[in-house]
Design an enzyme around this catalytic site. Sequence first.
Site, short mmCIF file in Angstrom:
data_model
loop_
_atom_site.label_atom_id
_atom_site.label_comp_id
_atom_site.label_asym_id
_atom_site.label_seq_id
_atom_site.Cartn_x
_atom_site.Cartn_y
_atom_site.Cartn_z
N CYS A 299 0.86 -1.18 0.00
CA CYS A 299 0.00 0.00 0.00
C CYS A 299 0.90 1.24 0.00
CB CYS A 299 -0.93 0.10 1.19
SG CYS A 299 -2.01 -1.31 1.41
N ARG B 79 3.78 -0.47 -4.94
CA ARG B 79 3.61 -0.94 -3.56
C ARG B 79 2.26 -1.61 -3.33
NH1 ARG B 79 7.43 1.56 0.07
NH2 ARG B 79 6.16 0.62 1.68
N TRP C 227 -3.07 -2.61 -1.43
CA TRP C 227 -2.82 -4.05 -1.58
C TRP C 227 -3.68 -4.68 -0.50
CZ3 TRP C 227 -1.00 -8.06 1.46
CH2 TRP C 227 -0.63 -9.23 0.79
N ASN D 151 -1.88 2.57 6.01
CA ASN D 151 -1.08 1.38 5.68
C ASN D 151 -0.88 0.61 6.97
OD1 ASN D 151 -0.77 2.32 3.12
ND2 ASN D 151 1.41 2.81 3.30
N GLU E 189 16.68 -18.53 -6.63
CA GLU E 189 16.32 -17.18 -7.06
C GLU E 189 15.77 -17.21 -8.50
OE1 GLU E 189 15.79 -14.53 -5.68
OE2 GLU E 189 15.95 -12.97 -7.18
N LYS F 200 12.10 -15.88 -9.48
CA LYS F 200 11.87 -14.84 -10.49
C LYS F 200 10.84 -15.32 -11.50
CE LYS F 200 13.02 -12.18 -9.00
NZ LYS F 200 13.66 -11.79 -7.78
N HIS G 274 16.23 -37.38 -5.37
CA HIS G 274 15.49 -37.76 -4.17
C HIS G 274 14.02 -37.36 -4.26
CE1 HIS G 274 19.22 -39.00 -2.32
NE2 HIS G 274 19.75 -37.90 -2.83
C1 F6R Z 1 11.18 -11.15 -4.95
C2 F6R Z 1 10.99 -10.07 -4.01
C3 F6R Z 1 10.67 -10.43 -2.59
C4 F6R Z 1 11.56 -9.62 -1.64
C5 F6R Z 1 11.15 -9.89 -0.19
C6 F6R Z 1 12.04 -9.15 0.79
O1 F6R Z 1 11.48 -10.66 -6.21
O2 F6R Z 1 11.09 -8.94 -4.33
O3 F6R Z 1 10.84 -11.79 -2.38
O4 F6R Z 1 12.88 -9.96 -1.86
O5 F6R Z 1 9.83 -9.49 0.00
O6 F6R Z 1 11.95 -7.78 0.62
P1 F6R Z 1 13.02 -6.80 1.24
O7 F6R Z 1 14.31 -7.09 0.60
O8 F6R Z 1 12.50 -5.44 0.95
O9 F6R Z 1 13.08 -7.08 2.71
#
Ligand code: F6R
Length: 610
Positions: free
Chosen positions: A2, A27, A74, A100, A483, A487, A506
Amino acid sequence: MCGIVAYVGRKPAQNVLLEGLRRLEYRGYDSSGICTVDQNHFELRKKTGRINDLATLLRTQPARGMIGIGHTRWATHGAPTDANAHPHLDQSGKLVLVHNGVIENYQQLKERLAAKGHKFLSQTDTEVLAHLIGEHYQPGIPLADAVRHALKEVIGTYGIAVMHADQPGIIVGARRGSPLLIGVGRNENFLASDVSAIVAHTRRVVYLNDFEVVTLTADDFQVSTLEAASVSPQVKEVEFSAEDADKGKFPHYMLKEIFEQPHVVQNAFRGRISHEESTAKLGGLNLSPAELRAVDRIVFVSCGTALHAGMVGEYLMEELARIPTEWEYASEFRYRNAPVEKHTLVFAISQSGETIDTLAAIRESRRKGHKTLAIVNVVGSTIAREVDGGTYMHAGPEIGVAATKTFTSQLTIMVLLSVLMGRMRHLASTRGEEILEELEHIPAKMERILTQNDAIAKLAKKYSDASSFLFLARQHNYPVALEGALKLKEISYIHAEGYPAAEMKHGPIALIEPRTPSVFICPKNSVYEKTMANIEEVKARKGPVIAIATEGDTEIAGKADDVIYIPETLEILEPLLTVVPLQVLSYHIALQRGCDVDKPRNLAKSVTVE
Ligand code: F6R
């Protein structure tokens, strides 16, 4: 999660709010709304959908006035509907609020207010808060007093902006656990949950602390505590400009941020390498050499992509500094009564510096008397302010919801940190120097990978119909496999799993079939032969293989269906390179599938709720 923006000044508020909301859209983007005050009269407009939908509404029903509050949502409590969108009015219809965070005791408060005759139009906790403040409001008392009294009854987190029709020209803000800052302008002032909302107007900001309340007019602002004690605010200069938060020539923020990585890595190590001493210099840690030497265990706490950076950190720290290191999901660590010995360093990693679980993990460690440090991108964020010390990434604003450049920035800082800790222990100067010199070559090597953008886009076309992917790797590249899977799933909605390559046998091997591609990260390193054997296992079961391999590797082309080459580097630095093609591949697959890469469904940047 938000976004809030509020404005009081001499310009039409609608335009400032709408522009601010566009910058905050990353956000939260399921509904949005603004409320302005025009001659003691509220002009409230809210709409489900994206900010563009609100903009369309405002074209036919403009909101007049030079003061107003805005919100992009959000959803937590209540579905994304016009009724649940913020701002919310109180019972009198004269007080309006954006919020928020989460009001945990909203149900009890709602029942109490309902018993007094309050009628609610939404399912949100925010509307309850508006009614509660309205209940405390009395003509003649400052709006801030009503806000204070109400907030003392609240359990939960909040960043709020409030207006009352009887006190035009005033906005009251308050925070607890949800970021809020004041933008200090000339004949105008702002409130925002994120500096990017207002940086086009002013770079002078005051970060509010928890339990602080601000009263804002066009010419002044007064900060005080929840107990009404006055606070002397510290005005700070923001280090990035409005242009830094623009897409520039790129079609998406995500692509722009992927391409920024060579520069971002450079920013992360600039001024932090000492070739004379073959070590790294991280002044912000605020720990003396003796304190750093006394550290005998490190726990990295973080979430999502930042967690994967912590996982790479474990490999680096143990290898270079021989310090037993673990990573933990912050959300698990905070509620687990983990034994943490005296000389343990608890280290948070967070792009936003606002992730609630990471923040709570740090607070829990501090309560138990441990030193806490952090790697953070957003300057002045809550985590950055609450830890004993740490390192800023200086990666610039990351607007794409999927983290990219901040991951490689975090990895760079992990390398520096591990070399620093290593050089205070057993790491030889020659090895330290070798790593630091190679780190300085990483940006140019990343540039080389990025020249393959078009070729990777073609590859993406070939595989974009798959409904499931595996990402497999060993050692330092195993977190990169996780990762890569994260993504892909978050922006293309394709199911993807990351595994240590040997672990495949496994269980996950059951998933291998001709329609399930496996992405193998297999640069020429100490586990190359082992990983090649795992590739054979997949090929034997007719699974397509995409390999991330080292330039000059002639063997791999005969084994994998497709290969993306990366320049050779030291094994411990490979994650900085191997992740780049995976980001690019995910981006193009998501594009092929018509997904909104910058604003994937159900997600939002910065997770400030549990
Ligand atoms: C994935 C992504 C999230 C953030 C996670 C932590 O692409 O953006 O998994 O990495 O929410 O966020 P921060 O780094 O802001 O604590």
